[in-house]
Scaffold this active site. Structure first.
Site, PDB file in Angstrom:
ATOM      1  N   TYR A 113      35.772  47.916  35.968  1.00 19.00           N
ATOM      2  CA  TYR A 113      36.923  46.961  37.048  1.00 19.00           C
ATOM      3  C   TYR A 113      37.317  47.777  38.104  1.00 19.00           C
ATOM      4  CZ  TYR A 113      36.698  44.297  33.192  1.00 19.00           C
ATOM      5  OH  TYR A 113      35.994  43.115  31.809  1.00 19.00           O
ATOM      6  N   HIS A 181      30.352  48.149  27.313  1.00 18.84           N
ATOM      7  CA  HIS A 181      30.744  47.030  27.932  1.00 18.84           C
ATOM      8  C   HIS A 181      29.252  46.071  28.479  1.00 18.84           C
ATOM      9  CE1 HIS A 181      33.284  45.358  31.750  1.00 18.84           C
ATOM     10  NE2 HIS A 181      33.199  44.233  31.253  1.00 18.84           N
ATOM     11  N   PRO A 262      39.263  33.183  28.468  1.00 21.03           N
ATOM     12  CA  PRO A 262      39.972  32.404  27.563  1.00 21.03           C
ATOM     13  C   PRO A 262      39.437  30.987  27.981  1.00 21.03           C
ATOM     14  CG  PRO A 262      41.597  34.331  27.495  1.00 21.03           C
ATOM     15  CD  PRO A 262      40.460  34.847  28.065  1.00 21.03           C
ATOM     16  N   ARG A 265      37.518  31.941  33.198  1.00 18.35           N
ATOM     17  CA  ARG A 265      38.561  32.156  34.029  1.00 18.35           C
ATOM     18  C   ARG A 265      39.050  31.399  35.596  1.00 18.35           C
ATOM     19  NH1 ARG A 265      33.072  32.882  32.668  1.00 18.35           N
ATOM     20  NH2 ARG A 265      31.861  34.357  32.679  1.00 18.35           N
ATOM     21  N   GLY A 266      39.887  31.019  35.082  1.00 18.71           N
ATOM     22  CA  GLY A 266      40.764  30.291  35.597  1.00 18.71           C
ATOM     23  C   GLY A 266      40.513  28.431  36.049  1.00 18.71           C
ATOM     24  N   PHE A 267      39.438  28.486  35.845  1.00 26.84           N
ATOM     25  CA  PHE A 267      39.512  27.494  35.499  1.00 26.84           C
ATOM     26  C   PHE A 267      39.402  26.357  35.010  1.00 26.84           C
ATOM     27  CE2 PHE A 267      36.302  23.396  35.300  1.00 26.84           C
ATOM     28  CZ  PHE A 267      36.374  22.917  36.419  1.00 26.84           C
TER      29      PHE A 267
HETATM   30  N1  LIG Z   1      33.783  42.373  28.174  1.00 25.33           N
HETATM   31  C1  LIG Z   1      33.503  41.363  29.779  1.00 25.33           C
HETATM   32  O1  LIG Z   1      32.346  41.621  29.599  1.00 25.33           O
HETATM   33  C2  LIG Z   1      34.350  40.686  30.660  1.00 25.33           C
HETATM   34  C3  LIG Z   1      34.599  39.919  31.353  1.00 25.33           C
HETATM   35  C4  LIG Z   1      35.013  38.951  32.077  1.00 25.33           C
HETATM   36  C5  LIG Z   1      36.399  39.649  32.121  1.00 25.33           C
HETATM   37  N2  LIG Z   1      37.061  40.229  30.781  1.00 25.33           N
HETATM   38  C6  LIG Z   1      38.350  40.759  30.424  1.00 25.33           C
HETATM   39  O2  LIG Z   1      38.964  39.441  30.519  1.00 25.33           O
HETATM   40  C7  LIG Z   1      40.138  39.342  30.487  1.00 25.33           C
HETATM   41  C8  LIG Z   1      40.504  37.703  31.447  1.00 25.33           C
HETATM   42  O3  LIG Z   1      39.242  37.019  32.472  1.00 25.33           O
HETATM   43  P1  LIG Z   1      39.117  36.706  33.585  1.00 25.33           P
HETATM   44  O4  LIG Z   1      39.853  37.494  34.581  1.00 25.33           O
HETATM   45  O5  LIG Z   1      37.847  36.394  33.914  1.00 25.33           O
HETATM   46  O6  LIG Z   1      39.575  35.135  32.786  1.00 25.33           O
HETATM   47  P2  LIG Z   1      40.705  34.037  32.320  1.00 25.33           P
HETATM   48  O7  LIG Z   1      41.957  34.702  31.622  1.00 25.33           O
HETATM   49  O8  LIG Z   1      39.786  33.205  31.206  1.00 25.33           O
HETATM   50  O9  LIG Z   1      41.398  33.439  33.559  1.00 25.33           O
HETATM   51  C9  LIG Z   1      42.086  34.247  34.481  1.00 25.33           C
HETATM   52  C10 LIG Z   1      42.406  33.487  36.064  1.00 25.33           C
HETATM   53  O10 LIG Z   1      42.722  32.172  35.582  1.00 25.33           O
HETATM   54  C11 LIG Z   1      44.018  32.242  36.422  1.00 25.33           C
HETATM   55  N3  LIG Z   1      45.794  31.606  35.458  1.00 25.33           N
HETATM   56  C12 LIG Z   1      46.038  32.712  34.540  1.00 25.33           C
HETATM   57  N4  LIG Z   1      46.661  31.756  33.767  1.00 25.33           N
HETATM   58  C13 LIG Z   1      46.924  30.810  34.441  1.00 25.33           C
HETATM   59  C14 LIG Z   1      47.760  29.487  33.867  1.00 25.33           C
HETATM   60  N5  LIG Z   1      48.235  29.514  32.853  1.00 25.33           N
HETATM   61  N6  LIG Z   1      46.992  28.362  34.970  1.00 25.33           N
HETATM   62  C15 LIG Z   1      46.334  28.443  36.095  1.00 25.33           C
HETATM   63  N7  LIG Z   1      45.024  29.192  35.726  1.00 25.33           N
HETATM   64  C16 LIG Z   1      45.567  30.171  35.408  1.00 25.33           C
HETATM   65  C17 LIG Z   1      44.447  33.951  36.655  1.00 25.33           C
HETATM   66  O11 LIG Z   1      45.826  33.676  37.971  1.00 25.33           O
HETATM   67  P3  LIG Z   1      46.380  33.927  38.888  1.00 25.33           P
HETATM   68  O12 LIG Z   1      46.512  34.906  38.660  1.00 25.33           O
HETATM   69  O13 LIG Z   1      47.196  33.034  39.350  1.00 25.33           O
HETATM   70  O14 LIG Z   1      47.874  33.358  36.907  1.00 25.33           O
HETATM   71  C18 LIG Z   1      42.518  34.789  37.104  1.00 25.33           C
HETATM   72  O15 LIG Z   1      42.353  34.133  37.685  1.00 25.33           O
HETATM   73  C19 LIG Z   1      39.915  40.487  32.686  1.00 25.33           C
HETATM   74  O16 LIG Z   1      41.053  40.403  32.687  1.00 25.33           O
HETATM   75  C20 LIG Z   1      39.092  41.543  31.345  1.00 25.33           C
HETATM   76  O17 LIG Z   1      40.152  42.127  30.413  1.00 25.33           O
HETATM   77  C21 LIG Z   1      35.942  40.539  30.452  1.00 25.33           C
END
Ligand SMILES: NC(=O)c1ccc[n+]([C@@H]2O[C@H](COP(=O)([O-])OP(=O)(O)OC[C@H]3O[C@@H](n4cnc5c(N)ncnc54)[C@H](OP(=O)(O)O)[C@@H]3O)[C@@H](O)[C@H]2O)c1
Length: 387
Positions: A113, A181, A262, A265-267
């Site tokens: 990252y 990873h 979860p 990705r924000g969707f």
């Molecule tokens: N192991 C792997 O291969 C892998 C891959 C991907 C991710 N990850 C881990 O998983 C974590 C989370 O994944 P992610 O960032 O991909 O997806 P996510 O948590 O599903 O979504 C994050 C996005 O959602 C938005 N968000 C958060 N809370 C919200 C809410 N209440 N209402 C509306 N939008 C909201 C955030 O924007 P704002 O900043 O505007 O809130 C951000 O852009 C990462 O930080 C990483 O540590 C691991």
């Protein structure tokens, strides 16, 4: 006290209005039962009603591999990487401290990252809480001179080097949970497990986990060095781990499960539409088939369904998405990421609502009936995950 009552009263008023407004809005045909159920008031037990605070804990893994963490973790990735523009370092550190103050004890980062910048941020912001919280990180993607090469490198000597470098960036002497990873087809998983076992003996790593692997790989790895957690994508729009045996294997072996992305990705938070412009230099969503404007337009039906479900319960779509994961099993700990205090608050409250198993079942069946448009990864990324 009087001020706090006022806030509580106005909050109750808001919830009631939200419920009434929701009842008046159109619902998808045939979904009346689950979407028009009695509004449930959130249970603010443990909270003072004003500030969201996690008070419940979960355990990932068992025996010597177990790790107690807050109900919900925090994914740090988007604070520097792959989620478009982000606030400056000071603001991110302040938000991470807020998360600690509100009871979050599981923080997730990775070498790739940034690369490296996310671990550096985690180290600067969170090393002072060592012993009170867990900052987990991941090795495997090859990084040379601060740049990802797109290749995997989980050779024992590289794992050792990456471990030393992560320890320095995280400003700690022991990594609470070190994940591989991505599976490296050139290195038998038993060799990876053996290397981690040695690092555990040396005290440099406390526990380990794997991401996006098959049940066969989990079993082989666990036999050499017990795993604490599997971290794979899992949410209402991607339920592969229910079908491919991964969740069942975790349940059988007593391994925890950490669903990444979860909110998809924000969707599923409802703030993304077909006109959303992702930062061309810092957002992998523009490379994902599920995030083309056409796919976003088609998949918005899913967000609308989550919003309709949430309306009568005072829940946002993000809270519905997170609460659905939390009710799946007590050993599942989602790690949503955010750059906003308002979203942190919202996400931490996800576990405060009462929804019955029948209501969840009807919601998931409704969502499952809506075809998801676009794959989660492009062909290149898909090769690395297999499912
Ligand atoms: N192991 C792997 O291969 C892998 C891959 C991907 C991710 N990850 C881990 O998983 C974590 C989370 O994944 P992610 O960032 O991909 O997806 P996510 O948590 O599903 O979504 C994050 C996005 O959602 C938005 N968000 C958060 N809370 C919200 C809410 N209440 N209402 C509306 N939008 C909201 C955030 O924007 P704002 O900043 O505007 O809130 C951000 O852009 C990462 O930080 C990483 O540590 C691991």
């Amino acid at each position: 006290m009087e001020e706090s009552n006022k806030i509580n009263i106005s909050r109750r008023g808001f919830l009631k209005t939200a419920a009434l407004t929701g009842a008046a809005l159109a619902m998808p045909a045939g979904l009346n039962k689950v979407f028009a159920s009695e509004p449930q008031q959130p249970d603010f037990s443990g909270n003072n009603g004003n500030t969201a605070r996690i008070t419940r804990h979960r355990v990932l893994g068992k025996g010597a591999a177990s790790m107690e963490v807050s109900d919900l973790g925090f994914g740090i990735m988007g604070m520097t990487y792959n989620r478009s523009q982000h606030p400056d370092k000071k603001t991110c550190i302040r938000l991470l401290h807020e998360a600690v103050d509100r009871g979050v004890t599981l923080f997730d980062t990775a070498i790739i990252y940034g690369p490296l910048t996310n671990e550096l941020l985690a180290g600067e912001a969170l090393s002072e809480f060592k012993g009170r919280i867990h900052v987990t990180t991941k090795f495997g993607h090859e990084v040379i001179n601060g740049k990802g090469t797109g290749r995997q490198d989980s050779r024992p000597s590289t794992i050792r080097r990456y471990c030393e470098e992560s320890l320095r960036r995280l400003r700690t002497d022991s990594i609470p949970l070190f994940y591989q990873h991505r599976f490296d087809p050139k290195v038998p998983i038993e060799d990876v497990a053996g290397t981690i076992a040695d690092l555990i003996k040396e005290g440099k790593v406390q526990r380990w986990g794997l991401c996006e692997v098959s049940p066969e790989v989990i079993r082989k790895a666990h036999a050499v060095q017990p795993l604490t957690a599997i971290q794979s994508e899992y949410h209402l729009m991607h339920r592969a781990v229910e079908e491919n045996g991964v969740l069942e294997t975790c349940r059988e072996l007593g391994i925890g499960f950490v669903p990444y992305s979860p909110i998809n990705r924000g969707f599923m938070g409802g703030c993304i539409n077909e006109y959303t412009a992702f930062d061309p230099d810092n957002d992998n969503r523009q490379t994902l088939p599920r995030f083309t404007p056409e796919a976003i337009r088609a998949n918005t039906r899913i967000v609308n369904t989550l919003q309709a479900f949430g309306r009568t319960r005072g829940m946002t779509s993000a809270q519905v998405a997170l609460a659905w994961l939390l009710q799946k099993a007590s050993w599942i700990v989602p790690i949503p990421g955010t750059t906003k205090l308002a979203h942190l608050e919202e996400n931490l409250r996800a576990s405060e609502f009462t929804v019955t198993p029948d209501e969840w079942k009807e919601l998931e069946e409704t969502i499952a009936a809506i075809p998801v448009t676009g794959n989660r990864y492009n062909a290149e990324q898909q090769k690395q995950v297999g499912f």
